[in-house]
Design a protein around this motif. Structure first.
Motif, short mmCIF file in Angstrom:
data_model
loop_
_atom_site.label_atom_id
_atom_site.label_comp_id
_atom_site.label_asym_id
_atom_site.label_seq_id
_atom_site.Cartn_x
_atom_site.Cartn_y
_atom_site.Cartn_z
N ASP A 136 -60.55 57.22 -6.28
CA ASP A 136 -61.89 56.48 -6.86
C ASP A 136 -61.01 55.60 -7.27
O ASP A 136 -59.69 55.29 -8.01
CB ASP A 136 -62.22 57.89 -7.43
CG ASP A 136 -63.39 58.42 -7.36
OD1 ASP A 136 -63.62 58.44 -6.27
OD2 ASP A 136 -64.08 59.46 -8.60
N GLU A 137 -61.97 54.54 -7.59
CA GLU A 137 -61.09 53.06 -8.21
C GLU A 137 -62.59 52.81 -9.65
O GLU A 137 -62.93 52.84 -9.02
CB GLU A 137 -61.52 52.42 -7.31
CG GLU A 137 -61.30 50.57 -8.25
CD GLU A 137 -61.62 49.67 -6.23
OE1 GLU A 137 -62.32 48.36 -7.50
OE2 GLU A 137 -61.08 49.80 -5.65
N LEU A 138 -61.35 52.52 -10.61
CA LEU A 138 -61.59 52.04 -11.96
C LEU A 138 -62.19 51.34 -11.84
O LEU A 138 -61.36 49.97 -11.27
CB LEU A 138 -61.23 52.50 -12.15
CG LEU A 138 -61.02 54.41 -12.49
CD1 LEU A 138 -60.28 55.17 -13.97
CD2 LEU A 138 -62.33 55.32 -12.09
N PRO A 139 -62.90 50.27 -12.69
CA PRO A 139 -63.05 48.76 -13.37
C PRO A 139 -62.07 48.52 -13.60
O PRO A 139 -63.32 47.38 -14.98
CB PRO A 139 -64.74 48.96 -13.27
CG PRO A 139 -65.19 50.70 -14.35
CD PRO A 139 -64.11 51.67 -13.34
N PHE A 140 -61.30 48.58 -14.09
CA PHE A 140 -60.12 47.59 -14.59
C PHE A 140 -58.73 47.82 -14.78
O PHE A 140 -58.40 47.87 -12.72
CB PHE A 140 -60.05 48.36 -16.26
CG PHE A 140 -59.11 49.91 -15.98
CD1 PHE A 140 -57.07 49.67 -16.60
CD2 PHE A 140 -59.67 51.26 -15.78
CE1 PHE A 140 -57.21 50.99 -16.39
CE2 PHE A 140 -59.01 52.58 -15.56
CZ PHE A 140 -57.31 51.88 -15.81
N GLY A 141 -57.92 46.59 -14.47
CA GLY A 141 -56.82 46.22 -13.95
C GLY A 141 -57.20 45.68 -12.66
O GLY A 141 -56.08 46.01 -11.81
N GLY A 142 -58.55 44.78 -12.64
CA GLY A 142 -58.31 44.45 -11.32
C GLY A 142 -58.19 45.32 -9.93
O GLY A 142 -58.16 45.33 -8.76
N GLY A 143 -59.04 46.75 -10.43
CA GLY A 143 -59.29 47.95 -9.92
C GLY A 143 -57.82 49.26 -9.67
O GLY A 143 -56.98 48.81 -8.52
N ALA A 144 -57.97 49.66 -10.75
CA ALA A 144 -57.46 50.57 -10.26
C ALA A 144 -57.75 51.58 -10.14
O ALA A 144 -59.23 52.28 -9.88
CB ALA A 144 -56.95 51.60 -13.01
N ARG A 145 -56.59 52.40 -9.34
CA ARG A 145 -56.99 53.49 -8.40
C ARG A 145 -56.44 55.24 -9.35
O ARG A 145 -55.53 55.18 -9.71
CB ARG A 145 -56.16 53.36 -7.00
CG ARG A 145 -56.09 52.47 -6.51
CD ARG A 145 -58.01 52.80 -5.90
NE ARG A 145 -58.47 51.59 -5.00
CZ ARG A 145 -59.30 51.58 -4.39
NH1 ARG A 145 -59.54 52.55 -4.08
NH2 ARG A 145 -59.81 50.53 -3.45
N VAL A 146 -57.00 55.79 -9.35
CA VAL A 146 -56.81 57.12 -9.23
C VAL A 146 -55.65 57.93 -8.70
O VAL A 146 -56.30 58.15 -6.82
CB VAL A 146 -58.51 58.46 -9.79
CG1 VAL A 146 -57.86 59.61 -9.33
CG2 VAL A 146 -58.74 57.73 -10.57
N VAL A 147 -54.85 58.98 -8.86
CA VAL A 147 -53.74 59.43 -7.85
C VAL A 147 -53.44 60.71 -8.64
O VAL A 147 -53.30 61.43 -9.41
CB VAL A 147 -52.62 58.67 -7.81
CG1 VAL A 147 -51.10 59.20 -7.20
CG2 VAL A 147 -52.71 56.56 -7.55
N HIS A 148 -54.45 61.84 -7.53
CA HIS A 148 -54.32 63.38 -8.10
C HIS A 148 -52.77 63.41 -8.04
O HIS A 148 -52.28 63.88 -6.74
CB HIS A 148 -55.00 63.76 -7.43
CG HIS A 148 -55.91 65.29 -7.44
ND1 HIS A 148 -56.17 66.20 -7.15
CD2 HIS A 148 -54.71 65.87 -8.46
CE1 HIS A 148 -55.39 67.95 -7.12
NE2 HIS A 148 -55.70 67.18 -8.53
#
Length: 228
Positions: A136-148
């Motif tokens: 998932d991409e989160l709307p901060f830091g220029g496109g934060a990515r979730v790493v399970h």
């Protein structure tokens, strides 16, 4: 970084701390990575204000996993400032109080540390506004990515900001004189695989749930920990 008696949380600021509309911090948007224990809300708010920022700009709280030293203050902070709380789908039921936290499989040397960890006060049932998945991409830091990165808990995540070379590892990685696999894992084999996955991201800066962040040679430090 906000350091608590056990563990720590991190504040990320997007935008400019100095507002263009006349108020300090009005041009910024804030994201909190983890939230400390149930007594930490006041300290987090004070810490944000000491940075010259307005806590009302707190948009989201991203929880790396469902342990009480990481989500205890999330509900209070979210209620105060209108932030959304986010956590992985597999740990969300624990955070909401719908499921018991999974017991870790402790190594002998972890037993004294576990006794100390049990002094963290219980966390209240806490809402989760968005359940996260790997990638998932989160709307901060220029496109934060979730790493399970399961193993510490089933729903542990890292948060990777590729544009900035920053990685928040939660408790999947720790620092105690050297970078190491995090302790109190529910599945050590999964945890070791998750450490290798996080190391493969080769960040410039690595921020851990416990221990000092690596602000130089982070990629090398993570690789060495994965090899050990």
């Amino acid at each position: 970084m906000f350091r608590f008696p056990i563990g720590q949380a991190y504040l990320w600021c997007d935008g400019t701390p100095d507002s263009t509309d006349g108020g300090p911090g009005g041009g910024a948007e804030l994201t909190l990575i983890d939230a400390g224990d149930v007594h930490a809300a006041g300290a987090v708010e004070d810490g944000i204000r000491r940075l010259g920022l307005d806590p009302a700009l707190l948009s989201r709280i991203v929880l790396t996993h469902g342990h009480r030293d990481h989500y205890g203050a999330a509900q209070e902070l979210a209620d105060r400032f209108g932030a959304r709380i986010m956590a992985h789908r597999l740990d969300a039921p624990v955070i909401r109080g719908e499921r018991e936290v999974a017991d870790p499989v402790l190594l002998d040397w972890e037993l004294p540390l576990w006794a100390h960890a049990l002094t963290v006060p219980d966390a209240p049932p806490t809402r989760v506004d968005r359940e996260l998945e790997d990638g998932d991409e989160l709307p901060f830091g220029g496109g934060a990515r979730v790493v399970h990165c399961p193993g510490h808990t089933p729903g542990s995540i890292g948060v990777h900001l590729p544009r900035h070379g920053v990685l928040f590892t939660g408790d999947s990685v720790a620092e105690a004189g050297q970078v190491m696999l995090g302790v109190f894992n529910t599945d050590r084999t999964e945890a070791e695989a998750s450490l290798r996955r996080l190391a493969s991201l080769a960040p410039d800066i690595a921020c851990f749930g416990h221990g000092a962040p690596l602000t130089t040679d982070a990629a090398a430090g993570l690789r060495a920990a994965a090899q050990r």
